[in-house]
Design a protein around this motif. Structure first.
Motif, PDB file in Angstrom:
ATOM      1  N   PHE A   1     -12.494   6.358  -7.129  1.00 28.27           N
ATOM      2  CA  PHE A   1     -11.238   5.799  -7.613  1.00 28.27           C
ATOM      3  C   PHE A   1     -10.221   5.742  -6.478  1.00 28.27           C
ATOM      4  O   PHE A   1      -9.499   4.756  -6.306  1.00 28.27           O
ATOM      5  CB  PHE A   1     -10.751   6.685  -8.766  1.00 28.27           C
ATOM      6  CG  PHE A   1      -9.453   6.291  -9.396  1.00 28.27           C
ATOM      7  CD1 PHE A   1      -9.260   5.029  -9.932  1.00 28.27           C
ATOM      8  CD2 PHE A   1      -8.415   7.204  -9.480  1.00 28.27           C
ATOM      9  CE1 PHE A   1      -8.060   4.677 -10.534  1.00 28.27           C
ATOM     10  CE2 PHE A   1      -7.209   6.871 -10.083  1.00 28.27           C
ATOM     11  CZ  PHE A   1      -7.035   5.602 -10.605  1.00 28.27           C
ATOM     12  N   ALA A   2     -10.179   6.809  -5.668  1.00 23.71           N
ATOM     13  CA  ALA A   2      -9.201   6.912  -4.580  1.00 23.71           C
ATOM     14  C   ALA A   2      -9.395   5.820  -3.532  1.00 23.71           C
ATOM     15  O   ALA A   2      -8.421   5.346  -2.936  1.00 23.71           O
ATOM     16  CB  ALA A   2      -9.290   8.290  -3.934  1.00 23.71           C
ATOM     17  N   LYS A   3     -10.640   5.429  -3.278  1.00 21.14           N
ATOM     18  CA  LYS A   3     -10.908   4.391  -2.280  1.00 21.14           C
ATOM     19  C   LYS A   3     -10.153   3.109  -2.608  1.00 21.14           C
ATOM     20  O   LYS A   3      -9.577   2.458  -1.727  1.00 21.14           O
ATOM     21  CB  LYS A   3     -12.408   4.091  -2.207  1.00 21.14           C
ATOM     22  CG  LYS A   3     -13.276   5.240  -1.738  1.00 21.14           C
ATOM     23  CD  LYS A   3     -14.748   4.875  -1.872  1.00 21.14           C
ATOM     24  CE  LYS A   3     -15.662   6.059  -1.584  1.00 21.14           C
ATOM     25  NZ  LYS A   3     -17.085   5.722  -1.819  1.00 21.14           N
ATOM     26  N   ILE A   4     -10.156   2.726  -3.873  1.00 22.56           N
ATOM     27  CA  ILE A   4      -9.521   1.478  -4.292  1.00 22.56           C
ATOM     28  C   ILE A   4      -8.003   1.635  -4.340  1.00 22.56           C
ATOM     29  O   ILE A   4      -7.263   0.749  -3.901  1.00 22.56           O
ATOM     30  CB  ILE A   4     -10.065   1.029  -5.662  1.00 22.56           C
ATOM     31  CG1 ILE A   4     -11.574   0.803  -5.575  1.00 22.56           C
ATOM     32  CG2 ILE A   4      -9.371  -0.257  -6.122  1.00 22.56           C
ATOM     33  CD1 ILE A   4     -12.224   0.480  -6.898  1.00 22.56           C
ATOM     34  N   ILE A   5      -7.525   2.771  -4.869  1.00 22.38           N
ATOM     35  CA  ILE A   5      -6.083   2.972  -4.993  1.00 22.38           C
ATOM     36  C   ILE A   5      -5.408   2.992  -3.625  1.00 22.38           C
ATOM     37  O   ILE A   5      -4.300   2.470  -3.462  1.00 22.38           O
ATOM     38  CB  ILE A   5      -5.775   4.277  -5.757  1.00 22.38           C
ATOM     39  CG1 ILE A   5      -6.378   4.230  -7.156  1.00 22.38           C
ATOM     40  CG2 ILE A   5      -4.266   4.515  -5.842  1.00 22.38           C
ATOM     41  CD1 ILE A   5      -5.937   3.046  -7.984  1.00 22.38           C
ATOM     42  N   ILE A   6      -6.062   3.581  -2.639  1.00 23.51           N
ATOM     43  CA  ILE A   6      -5.494   3.598  -1.285  1.00 23.51           C
ATOM     44  C   ILE A   6      -5.313   2.175  -0.770  1.00 23.51           C
ATOM     45  O   ILE A   6      -4.296   1.832  -0.153  1.00 23.51           O
ATOM     46  CB  ILE A   6      -6.384   4.425  -0.322  1.00 23.51           C
ATOM     47  CG1 ILE A   6      -6.186   5.918  -0.560  1.00 23.51           C
ATOM     48  CG2 ILE A   6      -6.095   4.083   1.129  1.00 23.51           C
ATOM     49  CD1 ILE A   6      -4.791   6.443  -0.217  1.00 23.51           C
ATOM     50  N   ILE A   7      -6.303   1.309  -1.016  1.00 26.66           N
ATOM     51  CA  ILE A   7      -6.190  -0.085  -0.590  1.00 26.66           C
ATOM     52  C   ILE A   7      -5.027  -0.773  -1.306  1.00 26.66           C
ATOM     53  O   ILE A   7      -4.217  -1.474  -0.679  1.00 26.66           O
ATOM     54  CB  ILE A   7      -7.507  -0.842  -0.866  1.00 26.66           C
ATOM     55  CG1 ILE A   7      -8.631  -0.294   0.014  1.00 26.66           C
ATOM     56  CG2 ILE A   7      -7.333  -2.348  -0.617  1.00 26.66           C
ATOM     57  CD1 ILE A   7     -10.003  -0.828  -0.342  1.00 26.66           C
ATOM     58  N   LEU A   8      -4.931  -0.583  -2.612  1.00 28.53           N
ATOM     59  CA  LEU A   8      -3.855  -1.207  -3.387  1.00 28.53           C
ATOM     60  C   LEU A   8      -2.486  -0.693  -2.942  1.00 28.53           C
ATOM     61  O   LEU A   8      -1.536  -1.465  -2.789  1.00 28.53           O
ATOM     62  CB  LEU A   8      -4.058  -0.926  -4.883  1.00 28.53           C
ATOM     63  CG  LEU A   8      -5.300  -1.535  -5.539  1.00 28.53           C
ATOM     64  CD1 LEU A   8      -5.405  -1.083  -6.988  1.00 28.53           C
ATOM     65  CD2 LEU A   8      -5.263  -3.058  -5.465  1.00 28.53           C
ATOM     66  N   TYR A   9      -2.395   0.624  -2.733  1.00 32.20           N
ATOM     67  CA  TYR A   9      -1.111   1.222  -2.354  1.00 32.20           C
ATOM     68  C   TYR A   9      -0.667   0.765  -0.962  1.00 32.20           C
ATOM     69  O   TYR A   9       0.492   0.362  -0.775  1.00 32.20           O
ATOM     70  CB  TYR A   9      -1.217   2.749  -2.395  1.00 32.20           C
ATOM     71  CG  TYR A   9      -0.029   3.447  -1.771  1.00 32.20           C
ATOM     72  CD1 TYR A   9       1.238   3.345  -2.346  1.00 32.20           C
ATOM     73  CD2 TYR A   9      -0.166   4.177  -0.592  1.00 32.20           C
ATOM     74  CE1 TYR A   9       2.339   3.966  -1.765  1.00 32.20           C
ATOM     75  CE2 TYR A   9       0.927   4.798  -0.003  1.00 32.20           C
ATOM     76  CZ  TYR A   9       2.172   4.687  -0.598  1.00 32.20           C
ATOM     77  OH  TYR A   9       3.255   5.293  -0.015  1.00 32.20           O
ATOM     78  N   PHE A  10      -1.556   0.826   0.016  1.00 32.89           N
ATOM     79  CA  PHE A  10      -1.195   0.421   1.377  1.00 32.89           C
ATOM     80  C   PHE A  10      -0.839  -1.073   1.416  1.00 32.89           C
ATOM     81  O   PHE A  10       0.108  -1.471   2.102  1.00 32.89           O
ATOM     82  CB  PHE A  10      -2.345   0.722   2.338  1.00 32.89           C
ATOM     83  CG  PHE A  10      -2.247   2.070   2.991  1.00 32.89           C
ATOM     84  CD1 PHE A  10      -2.164   2.191   4.368  1.00 32.89           C
ATOM     85  CD2 PHE A  10      -2.219   3.223   2.232  1.00 32.89           C
ATOM     86  CE1 PHE A  10      -2.053   3.436   4.983  1.00 32.89           C
ATOM     87  CE2 PHE A  10      -2.120   4.468   2.830  1.00 32.89           C
ATOM     88  CZ  PHE A  10      -2.028   4.582   4.204  1.00 32.89           C
ATOM     89  N   SER A  11      -1.581  -1.897   0.689  1.00 32.15           N
ATOM     90  CA  SER A  11      -1.292  -3.337   0.653  1.00 32.15           C
ATOM     91  C   SER A  11       0.073  -3.598   0.038  1.00 32.15           C
ATOM     92  O   SER A  11       0.848  -4.421   0.530  1.00 32.15           O
ATOM     93  CB  SER A  11      -2.370  -4.072  -0.150  1.00 32.15           C
ATOM     94  OG  SER A  11      -3.643  -3.899   0.423  1.00 32.15           O
ATOM     95  N   SER A  12       0.372  -2.891  -1.043  1.00 36.06           N
ATOM     96  CA  SER A  12       1.664  -3.049  -1.709  1.00 36.06           C
ATOM     97  C   SER A  12       2.801  -2.587  -0.805  1.00 36.06           C
ATOM     98  O   SER A  12       3.819  -3.284  -0.642  1.00 36.06           O
ATOM     99  CB  SER A  12       1.666  -2.243  -3.018  1.00 36.06           C
ATOM    100  OG  SER A  12       2.960  -2.146  -3.554  1.00 36.06           O
ATOM    101  N   PHE A  13       2.646  -1.414  -0.200  1.00 35.69           N
ATOM    102  CA  PHE A  13       3.700  -0.826   0.626  1.00 35.69           C
ATOM    103  C   PHE A  13       4.041  -1.720   1.815  1.00 35.69           C
ATOM    104  O   PHE A  13       5.213  -2.054   2.051  1.00 35.69           O
ATOM    105  CB  PHE A  13       3.267   0.559   1.110  1.00 35.69           C
ATOM    106  CG  PHE A  13       4.309   1.283   1.898  1.00 35.69           C
ATOM    107  CD1 PHE A  13       5.225   2.100   1.267  1.00 35.69           C
ATOM    108  CD2 PHE A  13       4.381   1.144   3.284  1.00 35.69           C
ATOM    109  CE1 PHE A  13       6.209   2.773   1.997  1.00 35.69           C
ATOM    110  CE2 PHE A  13       5.361   1.810   4.016  1.00 35.69           C
ATOM    111  CZ  PHE A  13       6.275   2.624   3.379  1.00 35.69           C
ATOM    112  N   PHE A  14       3.028  -2.143   2.563  1.00 39.44           N
ATOM    113  CA  PHE A  14       3.286  -2.923   3.771  1.00 39.44           C
ATOM    114  C   PHE A  14       3.680  -4.369   3.445  1.00 39.44           C
ATOM    115  O   PHE A  14       4.379  -5.010   4.232  1.00 39.44           O
ATOM    116  CB  PHE A  14       2.077  -2.869   4.699  1.00 39.44           C
ATOM    117  CG  PHE A  14       1.922  -1.555   5.402  1.00 39.44           C
ATOM    118  CD1 PHE A  14       2.777  -1.196   6.434  1.00 39.44           C
ATOM    119  CD2 PHE A  14       0.953  -0.648   5.015  1.00 39.44           C
ATOM    120  CE1 PHE A  14       2.663   0.030   7.073  1.00 39.44           C
ATOM    121  CE2 PHE A  14       0.820   0.581   5.641  1.00 39.44           C
ATOM    122  CZ  PHE A  14       1.681   0.933   6.670  1.00 39.44           C
TER     123      PHE A  14
END
Length: 390
Positions: A122-135
């Motif tokens: 689950f964390a693998k995908i959330i990290i991608i979503l979070y970093f994409s959203s943040f930047f």
């Protein structure tokens, strides 16, 4: 609803067809590689196949549901806060509340009423979503190059999550999470100077955390089994009856398969020589039974998904869409490299699954959700180009 219909007019059929081919081929090879295991443990040669079939039948509808959700929603602050909290809470639940089981040297599972769940997937995908959203938000505000304002929150979250996963002693998942985060940063539009500073800062945060973990949890992380894997990586033939046995049998499987393979169902190494041949060692069985034909299906299919993801990212003008596609593409690519690299002794064994091929419900379902997000971005980009007359 009309927007969804318009979006689905640009459905990426090659991407979906590749997904289905890999899923069906994975089912076939799970059945072939797990027959003996199923008979020995459950007196049922179809035990693992039946469970994986249920995972596939659940994952495909979820793929379509996620593909219909506009990826722009993941930029919503409330959505991301909920996802990040859920990710951290689920990782904590493994460590603090003990709802895990020892499996392949790592305690990374939670037992739930509907089955076992692996929060690190689950964390693998959330990290991608979070970093994409943040930047993406930093890009829109024009503050992307303001290093001091951009580096703090994402690196703290990344370091914290990587630390929690490392405490599970799931080294493979930790590496994937860190590398996909680096890929998203690379695709964010940062200048080379800022990118290098970000990478340095990332390691400044992560390395001390790893050092502290090794200092206080060395017995947990550097288990005899994990040290054995490192020794086997250096020279598996030096430990033929111990830690090197798995890699040696993997070599035998791949070598005996040759170009044409021994034939479907004819693997010798799955008869008790390869431990858990239907999970992280399934590629060795594919090589043994189907030779180059089987390995081409796997590498060609996953390679196409990675290529498709990167090509979509290069076409879009949306920073968020670009970062999502590069992050998701790297997820599939890095996980495949870690899996095949481990069983061929190019790198130490990490125990990660082969995307869409290995047995495992959490992995298959969450990778299907990841592909659903990629499908949504693909349809969005195709519609974007169509509206422009390209």
């Amino acid at each position: 609803m009309n927007k969804v219909k318009q979006l689905y007019k640009h459905f990426d059929y090659p991407l979906f067809l590749t997904y289905i081919i890999l899923a069906l081929f994975g089912l076939l090879m799970v059945y072939s590689s797990s027959m003996i295991q199923g008979l020995n443990k459950f007196d049922d040669s179809t035990y693992y196949f039946s469970k994986q079939l249920k995972h596939v039948l659940l994952a495909i509808p979820l793929f379509f549901v996620v593909a219909a959700i506009p990826h722009q929603h993941y930029k919503d602050k409330k959505v991301m806060v909920v996802m990040v909290i859920a990710m951290i809470a689920s990782l904590f639940s493994v460590l603090v509340f003990g709802f895990g089981k020892e499996e392949v040297g790592s305690k990374s599972w939670i037992r739930t009423p509907i089955g076992n769940f692996q929060p690190s997937e689950f964390a693998k995908i959330i990290i991608i979503l979070y970093f994409s959203s943040f930047f993406a938000k930093k890009n829109e505000k024009g503050t992307l190059e303001q290093f001091n304002k951009s580096v703090g929150p994402p690196l703290f979250i990344l370091g914290f999550v990587a630390g929690l996963v490392m405490l599970e002693t799931d080294v493979g998942a930790t590496l994937i999470i860190v590398f996909v985060a680096m890929t998203v940063i690379m695709a964010s539009g940062l200048s080379l100077k800022s990118f290098l500073r970000m990478i340095v800062a990332m390691f400044v945060v992560i390395i001390p955390m790893v050092a502290l973990l090794l200092l206080f949890k060395s017995n947990t992380i550097l288990t005899d089994g994990r040290q054995g894997r490192l020794k086997a990586f250096m020279d598996p033939f030096k430990y033929p009856e111990g830690s090197g046995l798995q890699i040696i049998n993997s070599f035998l499987a791949i070598g005996s398969g040759g170009i044409t393979g021994l034939g479907l169902g004819q693997s010798v190494q799955k008869l008790g020589y390869l431990p858990e041949p239907h999970t992280d060692m399934i590629f060795a069985v594919i090589s043994e039974e189907l030779g180059i034909f089987g390995t081409t299906i796997v590498l060609g299919g996953i390679g196409f998904i990675v290529f498709r993801a990167f090509s979509i990212g290069l076409k879009t003008k949306s920073p968020q869409a670009r970062m999502l596609t590069f992050g998701l593409g790297s997820l599939f690519g890095i996980q495949t490299v870690l899996n095949i690299g481990g069983l061929t002794s190019v790198i130490p064994l990490t125990g990660v699954t082969l995307p869409f091929i290995s047995y495992g419900g959490t992995s298959f379902i969450l990778l299907s959700l990841a592909l659903g997000i990629l499908m949504n971005v693909s349809m969005f980009v195709k519609k974007e180009l169509s509206d422009k007359g390209v």
